[in-house]
Design a protein around this motif. Sequence first.
Motif, PDB file in Angstrom:
ATOM      1  N   LYS A  54      -9.470  -3.720  -3.018  1.00  0.00           N
ATOM      2  CA  LYS A  54      -8.515  -4.313  -2.084  1.00  0.00           C
ATOM      3  C   LYS A  54      -8.683  -5.883  -1.610  1.00  0.00           C
ATOM      4  O   LYS A  54      -9.933  -6.264  -1.640  1.00  0.00           O
ATOM      5  N   GLN A  94      -3.768  -5.461   0.568  1.00  0.00           N
ATOM      6  CA  GLN A  94      -3.223  -4.857  -0.897  1.00  0.00           C
ATOM      7  C   GLN A  94      -4.091  -4.446  -1.749  1.00  0.00           C
ATOM      8  O   GLN A  94      -5.037  -4.933  -2.155  1.00  0.00           O
ATOM      9  N   THR A 137      -5.523  -9.345   2.256  1.00  0.00           N
ATOM     10  CA  THR A 137      -4.372  -9.016   2.743  1.00  0.00           C
ATOM     11  C   THR A 137      -4.189  -7.355   2.947  1.00  0.00           C
ATOM     12  O   THR A 137      -3.267  -7.128   3.492  1.00  0.00           O
ATOM     13  N   HIS A 160      -5.590 -14.055  -0.944  1.00  0.00           N
ATOM     14  CA  HIS A 160      -6.252 -13.002  -1.188  1.00  0.00           C
ATOM     15  C   HIS A 160      -7.677 -12.823  -1.085  1.00  0.00           C
ATOM     16  O   HIS A 160      -8.245 -11.746  -1.204  1.00  0.00           O
ATOM     17  N   THR A 206      -1.487  -8.979  -8.038  1.00  0.00           N
ATOM     18  CA  THR A 206      -2.296  -7.939  -7.418  1.00  0.00           C
ATOM     19  C   THR A 206      -2.431  -6.698  -8.408  1.00  0.00           C
ATOM     20  O   THR A 206      -3.262  -5.835  -8.734  1.00  0.00           O
TER      21      THR A 206
END
Length: 309
Positions: free
Chosen positions: A117, A122, A120, A92, A170
């Motif tokens: 974010k 996400q 990736t 990430h 996340t």
Amino acid sequence: MCSYDGLYAATTSTDMALKIFDVKNFDMLTMMSLGYIPGVISFIYCYERKQHLIACSKDSEIIVYDYLTSDVISTVTIHMSTVKCIVYSNVHRLVLSVDDKGIIEYWSSDSFKFEPKSATGQSLFEYKMDTDLFTFLQHKCTILNISISPDGKYFATFSTDRKIRVFNLTTAKLFRVYDESLSVATQVQQEQQLIPSIDFGRRLAQERDLEKVDQFRFSMVIFDESSSMIIYPTLLGIKITHLQMNKCVRMLGVMENVRFLTLTLSHPITKKQGMELSVVNPNMKVVQQDPTIFCNWPQEESLLSVYSS
């Protein structure tokens, strides 16, 4: 401390020097004089600069260096208290840092600040109140160790209340909690009689001594290469717990006459890695090995045990 790709290692000590090593060539690349003793250090990778950087904590600040030039790239000032842990997720491009109040902060290894974010794509949480990151403040405990799973899905913590907590990275929501307090260990011993009662009483006394001399702070939790299991030391031995099955699948060192605190996992060398090492050092004989756990108990006479699957 090693970089995420295993190419570099770094050490620091009371001499205020930071040393960077090339792992493949067994050689020291550079040495920096910091002018202070860093609390913790961690490699991070900056994709904008396309190079490894190193983050060093100085009280509540985290100073990011280009270790090749000794230049300060950025100073992260998001903590209000002394930073105790820094970990990096290359999946990430995220850095997680923890202070001695139990506060966990997220920041990007590219911008050195919180980003909504991850690399990736996400979405991360928008507000901390929507997460479980205040769990440690609620339980009045601090984090001793934090680690991120290789796939970037989870991070795990070992805290002073003797609980191992696993979070979704996340969303920062709690996924699992494993209680390794003395009362729980006593209950397990009474139900299963894992070790002789005399030995258990001795271990209980030893646990209290560890807290008195501040050695319990070396306790840690790590993930296996598949990210499906966590490994951590306890009063009764080293536990390997499967996260999806939510149970302990194996215990190591139960009958050992020591209390392990620190550990690390050596992953098997793949054929590709073996070929790369042979190119770098033709005289090196690469042997395929099973994953191996190295663990010890910090004391004057260092103890080391090795467990292989």
